[in-house]
Design a protein around this motif. Sequence first.
Motif, PDB file in Angstrom:
ATOM      1  N   MET A  26      30.574  20.973  93.617  1.00 34.24           N
ATOM      2  CA  MET A  26      31.919  20.487  93.774  1.00 34.24           C
ATOM      3  C   MET A  26      32.044  19.704  95.082  1.00 34.24           C
ATOM      4  SD  MET A  26      35.540  22.528  93.986  1.00 34.24           S
ATOM      5  CE  MET A  26      35.533  23.143  92.331  1.00 34.24           C
ATOM      6  N   ALA A  27      31.462  20.265  96.150  1.00 36.03           N
ATOM      7  CA  ALA A  27      31.541  19.588  97.441  1.00 36.03           C
ATOM      8  C   ALA A  27      30.873  18.218  97.382  1.00 36.03           C
ATOM      9  CB  ALA A  27      30.909  20.452  98.529  1.00 36.03           C
ATOM     10  N   GLU A  28      29.748  18.141  96.683  1.00 36.96           N
ATOM     11  CA  GLU A  28      29.071  16.846  96.520  1.00 36.96           C
ATOM     12  C   GLU A  28      30.000  15.851  95.828  1.00 36.96           C
ATOM     13  OE1 GLU A  28      26.123  15.445  97.389  1.00 36.96           O
ATOM     14  OE2 GLU A  28      25.655  17.223  98.575  1.00 36.96           O
ATOM     15  N   GLY A  29      30.663  16.310  94.774  1.00 33.91           N
ATOM     16  CA  GLY A  29      31.577  15.453  94.028  1.00 33.91           C
ATOM     17  C   GLY A  29      32.740  14.954  94.864  1.00 33.91           C
ATOM     18  N   LEU A  30      33.128  15.753  95.845  1.00 28.76           N
ATOM     19  CA  LEU A  30      34.223  15.365  96.734  1.00 28.76           C
ATOM     20  C   LEU A  30      33.734  14.566  97.937  1.00 28.76           C
ATOM     21  CD1 LEU A  30      36.224  18.707  96.703  1.00 28.76           C
ATOM     22  CD2 LEU A  30      36.879  16.559  95.606  1.00 28.76           C
ATOM     23  N   GLY A  31      32.402  14.386  98.025  1.00 29.26           N
ATOM     24  CA  GLY A  31      31.842  13.594  99.108  1.00 29.26           C
ATOM     25  C   GLY A  31      31.681  14.341 100.420  1.00 29.26           C
ATOM     26  N   VAL A  32      31.722  15.675 100.386  1.00 28.01           N
ATOM     27  CA  VAL A  32      31.590  16.456 101.613  1.00 28.01           C
ATOM     28  C   VAL A  32      30.431  17.464 101.514  1.00 28.01           C
ATOM     29  CG1 VAL A  32      33.991  16.205 102.336  1.00 28.01           C
ATOM     30  CG2 VAL A  32      33.340  18.092 100.817  1.00 28.01           C
ATOM     31  N   LYS A  65      27.239  17.424 102.569  1.00 22.97           N
ATOM     32  CA  LYS A  65      26.495  17.686 103.806  1.00 22.97           C
ATOM     33  C   LYS A  65      27.293  18.571 104.763  1.00 22.97           C
ATOM     34  CE  LYS A  65      22.559  15.332 103.979  1.00 22.97           C
ATOM     35  NZ  LYS A  65      21.290  16.014 103.987  1.00 22.97           N
ATOM     36  N   GLU A  66      28.592  18.290 104.883  1.00 19.01           N
ATOM     37  CA  GLU A  66      29.433  19.093 105.766  1.00 19.01           C
ATOM     38  C   GLU A  66      29.562  20.517 105.241  1.00 19.01           C
ATOM     39  OE1 GLU A  66      30.315  16.165 104.498  1.00 19.01           O
ATOM     40  OE2 GLU A  66      30.626  14.819 106.185  1.00 19.01           O
ATOM     41  N   PHE A  67      29.699  20.676 103.942  1.00 19.37           N
ATOM     42  CA  PHE A  67      29.881  21.993 103.340  1.00 19.37           C
ATOM     43  C   PHE A  67      28.623  22.850 103.473  1.00 19.37           C
ATOM     44  CE2 PHE A  67      29.883  24.950  99.725  1.00 19.37           C
ATOM     45  CZ  PHE A  67      31.078  25.602  99.967  1.00 19.37           C
ATOM     46  N   THR A  68      27.471  22.270 103.204  1.00 17.00           N
ATOM     47  CA  THR A  68      26.223  23.031 103.250  1.00 17.00           C
ATOM     48  C   THR A  68      25.599  23.057 104.642  1.00 17.00           C
ATOM     49  OG1 THR A  68      24.844  21.115 102.726  1.00 17.00           O
ATOM     50  CG2 THR A  68      25.687  22.420 100.864  1.00 17.00           C
ATOM     51  N   GLU A  69      26.146  22.261 105.556  1.00 18.94           N
ATOM     52  CA  GLU A  69      25.599  22.131 106.906  1.00 18.94           C
ATOM     53  C   GLU A  69      24.119  21.749 106.853  1.00 18.94           C
ATOM     54  OE1 GLU A  69      26.567  25.542 109.320  1.00 18.94           O
ATOM     55  OE2 GLU A  69      28.669  25.483 108.702  1.00 18.94           O
ATOM     56  N   GLY A  70      23.737  21.037 105.792  1.00 20.96           N
ATOM     57  CA  GLY A  70      22.372  20.564 105.657  1.00 20.96           C
ATOM     58  C   GLY A  70      21.372  21.626 105.222  1.00 20.96           C
ATOM     59  N   ARG A  71      21.865  22.812 104.821  1.00 25.49           N
ATOM     60  CA  ARG A  71      20.961  23.891 104.415  1.00 25.49           C
ATOM     61  C   ARG A  71      20.906  24.017 102.900  1.00 25.49           C
ATOM     62  NH1 ARG A  71      24.205  26.417 108.514  1.00 25.49           N
ATOM     63  NH2 ARG A  71      23.003  26.701 110.409  1.00 25.49           N
ATOM     64  N   ASP A  72      19.712  24.339 102.399  1.00 20.92           N
ATOM     65  CA  ASP A  72      19.590  24.689 100.988  1.00 20.92           C
ATOM     66  C   ASP A  72      19.687  26.213 100.893  1.00 20.92           C
ATOM     67  OD1 ASP A  72      17.169  25.584 102.018  1.00 20.92           O
ATOM     68  OD2 ASP A  72      15.924  24.299 100.745  1.00 20.92           O
ATOM     69  N   GLU A  73      19.412  26.790  99.715  1.00 15.37           N
ATOM     70  CA  GLU A  73      19.548  28.236  99.540  1.00 15.37           C
ATOM     71  C   GLU A  73      18.653  29.015 100.500  1.00 15.37           C
ATOM     72  OE1 GLU A  73      18.840  29.109  95.430  1.00 15.37           O
ATOM     73  OE2 GLU A  73      20.549  27.924  94.782  1.00 15.37           O
ATOM     74  N   ILE A  74      17.395  28.606 100.622  1.00 15.42           N
ATOM     75  CA  ILE A  74      16.469  29.290 101.527  1.00 15.42           C
ATOM     76  C   ILE A  74      16.923  29.126 102.976  1.00 15.42           C
ATOM     77  CG2 ILE A  74      14.079  29.391 102.369  1.00 15.42           C
ATOM     78  CD1 ILE A  74      14.465  30.517  99.543  1.00 15.42           C
TER      79      ILE A  74
END
Length: 83
Positions: free
Chosen positions: A1-7, A9-18
């Motif tokens: 959802m965050a990707e779809g809203l264009g945010v 990177k900000e939402f994930t702070e650049g982290r994946d699940e690991i």
Amino acid sequence: MAEGLGVGKEFTEGRDEIGWIKWILDETRKDEPSTPTFEEFKKKRIHYWRYDGPRIAFKDQIENPANHMLLMGLPRPPTQGYR
């Protein structure tokens, strides 16, 4: 959802699940030194935290309701018609 809203990177702070698991373990280790590193956790696949006593959810809100008025004293929503 965050990707779809264009945010994304900000939402994930650049982290994946690991990355999030590693970050959570590192942050937890600051307060609980017995917390394993990611590599230790991955190897053991389990960790038991020891507590001095029972953990009570919302303990501060229960003991100090005046400091948490947003959560206390709100009118209950109507239940009529929601069956």
